[in-house]
Design an enzyme around this catalytic site. Structure first.
Site: not given
Length: 450
Positions: A308, A392
């Site tokens: 995040e 990611d």
């Protein structure tokens, strides 16, 4: 030649029907590709075997196939066949004539009132048209998966609340849009765009404040080891810990999740307590037996938060806002070119000179702009999937690749969905890469580093 076509209602009607057919037949082709892929997937992917039994995989597979075939049949009947018949027989013009005949008093003949009644009639027609499919879906398809049970009183109350909210929003939007278009004509798109910008700003301002009461209640993190890890991680990337909120969700069935939203002092990383091991409590004694031991261990939670933080660090929120605003400008510009063109209304059953604003929105956005809206939607979905890969990669660069892979697997076990998807179908429908694609990308990053 092009001008002659553009001014011929019969040719415009033919184009609208072709657009409807091509768009829906392409979607049906994508679903058939998905069905073919599901028929070929008879065994659980090896990486998921510790988390997904063959029996559950088969049940999910049957549901996916049943749902996909239902969508094909329902689309052919309700959307393609009925849609073509509605266009050919001038349904939209006939419905406006019905609304006009219902206008008994002079004040009921105002376009705002007629537009509101028109949308109510249209909504009722769509409800009746889709009712058989909804009943079948509810009675036959939904039984294939476990869903939270609600009493009839809860269902009725929820439906009534949805209807009231929808009518209120519909009435407001109809009044604003119709008044603006009638007042400013071709310059109305400027006002509509500014209204959309204002609405976007309001959402950015309100949602960070409204997250807590709508989802649950903000709580303090009792797990001191996790709290120390979060403080170290946020300090490492320059994100203030005070913008990390732990939310005690009221309904555990919403699943385990964490997300980033907002900008500047209104930014938030929201973590559902269902994501945390034992809901982040210092002791599991306060939890019911069925919830003990659930959630991710600290290292995996940190990996999810690192993902995040990648959204924040890479500016994905700002990029999404810019992307949406550009899309909105182009869409409204195309609408302005089309909505004053009389033959479009004549093509769908209106007399010369009758051009209701609300029907212009329905026909232009529902049919005429479909090619552009489809292409732009695919491009935006492509970008949102790229955002996930970039987030990611950010977590990988912070050293959380292995923990993120395990977190994705355990989150999948909590929020089960069918794990496989056709690549072409996914590119046209999914905002996120499939979990297997994300795992493969992380493995590739790790192998390239070594």
């Amino acid at each position: 030649m092009i001008v002659q076509f553009w001014n011929d209602p019969a040719i415009i009607l033919l184009c609208l029907m072709i657009i409807l057919l091509v768009d829906n037949l392409w979607n049906l082709y994508l679903i058939l590709r998905e069905i073919k892929m599901v028929y070929g997937a008879r065994h659980v992917p090896e990486v998921l075997r510790p988390y997904l039994s063959q029996e559950l995989f088969e049940r999910m597979r049957r549901y996916k196939l049943h749902k996909s075939w239902f969508i094909i049949v329902n689309t052919l009947i309700v959307v393609v066949i009925c849609g073509c018949l509605e266009l050919y027989f001038g349904f939209y013009g006939l419905l406006w004539d019905l609304v006009a005949r219902c206008a008994i008093w002079s004040w009921m003949k105002h376009e705002i009132w007629m537009s509101f009644v028109y949308l109510i009639f249209l909504s009722l027609y769509i409800l009746v048209k889709s009712l058989p499919g909804k009943i079948y879906e509810k009675c036959c398809i939904s039984k294939l998966v476990k869903q939270p049970k609600r009493s009839w009183s809860q269902r009725i109350v929820m439906e009534l609340v949805d209807i009231c909210c929808s009518l209120l929003i519909m009435a407001t939007m109809v009044a604003v849009v119709v008044s603006m278009v009638n007042a400013f004509n071709q310059y109305a798109f400027v006002g509509i765009y500014l209204m959309a910008v204002l609405l976007t700003v309001m959402i950015i301002l309100i949602i960070p404040v409204a997250i807590d009461p709508f989802i649950g209640q903000r709580v303090q993190l009792e797990n001191q080891a996790l709290k120390a890890g979060l403080e170290q991680l946020t300090r490492r990337v320059g994100f203030s810990m005070r913008y990390v909120h732990i939310i005690h969700v009221r309904d555990p069935s919403v699943g385990s999740n964490a997300f980033f939203f907002g900008s500047c002092c209104l930014k938030r990383i929201v973590i559902f307590d269902t994501l945390l091991l034992n809901r982040g409590l210092a002791s599991d004694a306060r939890l019911p037996p069925e919830e003990r031991g659930k959630g991710l261990p600290n290292e995996h939670v940190l990996a999810v938060v690192a993902h995040e933080l990648g959204h924040w660090k890479r500016g994905h929120f700002y990029k999404a806002i810019v992307m949406f605003q550009l899309h909105l400008l182009i869409t409204l510009g195309l609408f302005v070119i089309c909505y004053t063109h009389g033959p479009i209304y004549q093509a769908v059953g209106f007399d010369v000179g009758v051009q209701p604003v609300i029907v212009g929105f329905i026909v232009i956005f529902g049919f005429l702009l479909t090619p552009y809206l489809t292409i732009s939607n695919v491009l935006m979905l492509m970008m949102t999937r790229q955002f996930e890969y970039e987030a990611d990669k950010f977590a990988f660069q912070l050293g959380y690749a292995a923990h993120l892979r395990m977190a994705l697997l355990k989150l999948y076990a909590d929020n089960l969905t069918f794990p496989l998807s056709d690549t072409c179908y996914s590119s046209w429908h999914h905002t996120h890469p499939t979990m297997l694609h994300r795992l493969q990308r992380l493995e590739r990053l790790e192998s390239n580093r070594t």
